[in-house]
Design an enzyme around this catalytic site. Structure first.
Site, PDB file in Angstrom:
ATOM      1  N   GLY A 138      32.253  22.432  30.729  1.00 18.29           N
ATOM      2  CA  GLY A 138      32.576  23.721  31.331  1.00 18.29           C
ATOM      3  C   GLY A 138      32.427  24.733  30.206  1.00 18.29           C
ATOM      4  CE  LYS A 155      23.846  12.345  33.403  1.00 21.17           C
ATOM      5  NZ  LYS A 155      24.712  13.277  33.609  1.00 21.17           N
ATOM      6  CG  ASN A 183      27.436   6.803  29.152  1.00 24.00           C
ATOM      7  OD1 ASN A 183      26.166   6.852  29.203  1.00 24.00           O
ATOM      8  ND2 ASN A 183      28.150   7.701  29.593  1.00 24.00           N
ATOM      9  CD  GLU A 206      33.579  10.868  33.028  1.00 20.23           C
ATOM     10  OE1 GLU A 206      33.828  11.828  33.718  1.00 20.23           O
ATOM     11  OE2 GLU A 206      32.183  10.857  32.440  1.00 20.23           O
TER      12      GLU A 206
HETATM   13  O1  KPL Z   1      25.138  11.515  30.407  1.00 29.03           O
HETATM   14  C1  KPL Z   1      24.990  10.997  29.267  1.00 29.03           C
HETATM   15  C2  KPL Z   1      26.417  10.980  28.648  1.00 29.03           C
HETATM   16  O2  KPL Z   1      26.438  10.922  27.227  1.00 29.03           O
HETATM   17  O3  KPL Z   1      27.342  10.832  29.206  1.00 29.03           O
HETATM   18  C3  KPL Z   1      23.817  10.580  28.814  1.00 29.03           C
HETATM   19  C4  KPL Z   1      22.841  10.819  29.376  1.00 29.03           C
HETATM   20  C5  KPL Z   1      23.907   9.263  28.498  1.00 29.03           C
HETATM   21  C6  KPL Z   1      23.473  11.429  27.106  1.00 29.03           C
HETATM   22  O4  KPL Z   1      24.307  10.913  26.113  1.00 29.03           O
END
Ligand code: KPL
Length: 303
Positions: free
Chosen positions: A13, A186, A194, A269
């Site tokens: 943001g 994504k 993650n 998340e």
């Molecule tokens: O989107 C990302 C995140 O950290 O949430 C990545 C692409 C894994 C980059 O760190």
């Protein structure tokens, strides 16, 4: 899109607010914490990393009513706050205002659509790397493409206009007809990186330096691709795994956002990433034991 309201003063943001304000856009940053809004008004944003160290003045508020004049609302809160955030501002939005979610995870576009209507909802992803160093203080670590599209599909002039506006502000953006495969693309990256790197407390690049973690990454992504295929999307496991590994390489030094959340003692998340794969898999009859295990391990580390 004269006036842009950005909801959430986290890394993304603040980065988008700073870049858009520097490009001369009228930007209002909305945070739920009055003391944070006060700090942002007094000190402005502090950006560093790409583009060098500088301060950027932005309007900041904790009053949702202040989004009234916004033409575009950019949602930059964590996925578990989407509903509250959109519900809070929906009543104040003018009729022509559109809401764009660039958040990680599955379900944000649907949640926004439920409150403001799919005809006013845009979705997308961004590959910018940003780390929050303090209130309004962000390191811009990596530049990457942003991709946006209409929730209902189709290439409209407003989404093309917005892509041009972002690009002119140094946020290279492409408008697409169908945002669904982009959101899933994504998601597959986040599902592979993650949770695994967060549990191990590793940087993204380390995952592909060890055969054991490479195997777990491959298994998590392959399961998620099977769920995506059952949803009617045409990903292949080999391509998805190759893509995730290329992101590990490109962001090798990153501490991913889930690991940053855990290090700051915050909720993650995971329910919207690996957990969402498990939930979708259950609905569609696709087993997802690896994603289930990763989800449980992350939950064990949450506050
Ligand atoms: O989107 C990302 C995140 O950290 O949430 C990545 C692409 C894994 C980059 O760190």
């Amino acid at each position: 899109m004269e006036h842009i309201a950005i909801i959430g003063a986290g890394a993304m943001g603040c980065l988008f607010a700073g870049l858009l304000a520097e490009a001369g856009r009228r930007v209002t940053l909305l945070t739920k914490r009055p003391e944070e809004a006060e700090h942002l008004r007094r000190e402005g944003l502090r950006l560093e990393g790409l583009g060098g160290s500088r301060r950027v003045t932005v309007a900041a508020t904790a009053n949702p009513q202040d989004v009234q004049e916004a033409d575009l609302v950019l949602l930059a809160v964590k996925a578990y706050d989407t509903q509250t955030a959109v519900q809070t501002v929906a009543a104040w939005l003018k009729e022509q205002a559109v809401v764009l979610t660039l958040q990680n995870g599955l379900g944000n576009v649907e949640t926004v659509s439920a409150f403001v209507g799919a005809e006013r909802t845009l979705g997308g992803v961004t590959a910018h790397g940003a780390t929050r160093l303090g209130v309004g203080h962000v390191r811009h670590a990596g530049r990457g493409e942003t991709v946006i599209g209409e929730a209902r599909g189709g290439l409209t002039s407003r989404v093309e206009h917005l892509a041009d506006l972002f690009t002119a502000a140094g946020i290279e953006t492409r408008a697409v007809e169908d945002i669904r495969p982009v959101l899933w693309g994504k998601l597959l990256v986040n599902v592979g990186i993650n949770a695994l790197a967060a549990v191990l407390q590793w940087r993204n690049g380390q995952l592909i330096e060890h055969p054991a973690t490479e195997r777990v990454l491959e298994a998590a992504v392959t399961e998620a691709v099977q769920v995506a295929q059952a949803e009617g999307l045409s990903f292949t496991a080999a391509e998805a795994v190759a893509k995730v590994k290329s992101v590990c390489k490109a962001t090798a030094q990153n501490l991913n956002s889930m690991l940053q959340d855990l290090q700051r003692g915050r909720q993650t998340e995971v329910d919207y990433l690996n957990g969402a794969i498990v939930a979708e898999g259950e609905k569609l009859g696709v087993p997802t034991p690896i994603n289930w295990t990763l989800t449980q391990l992350v939950k064990a580390l949450e506050p």
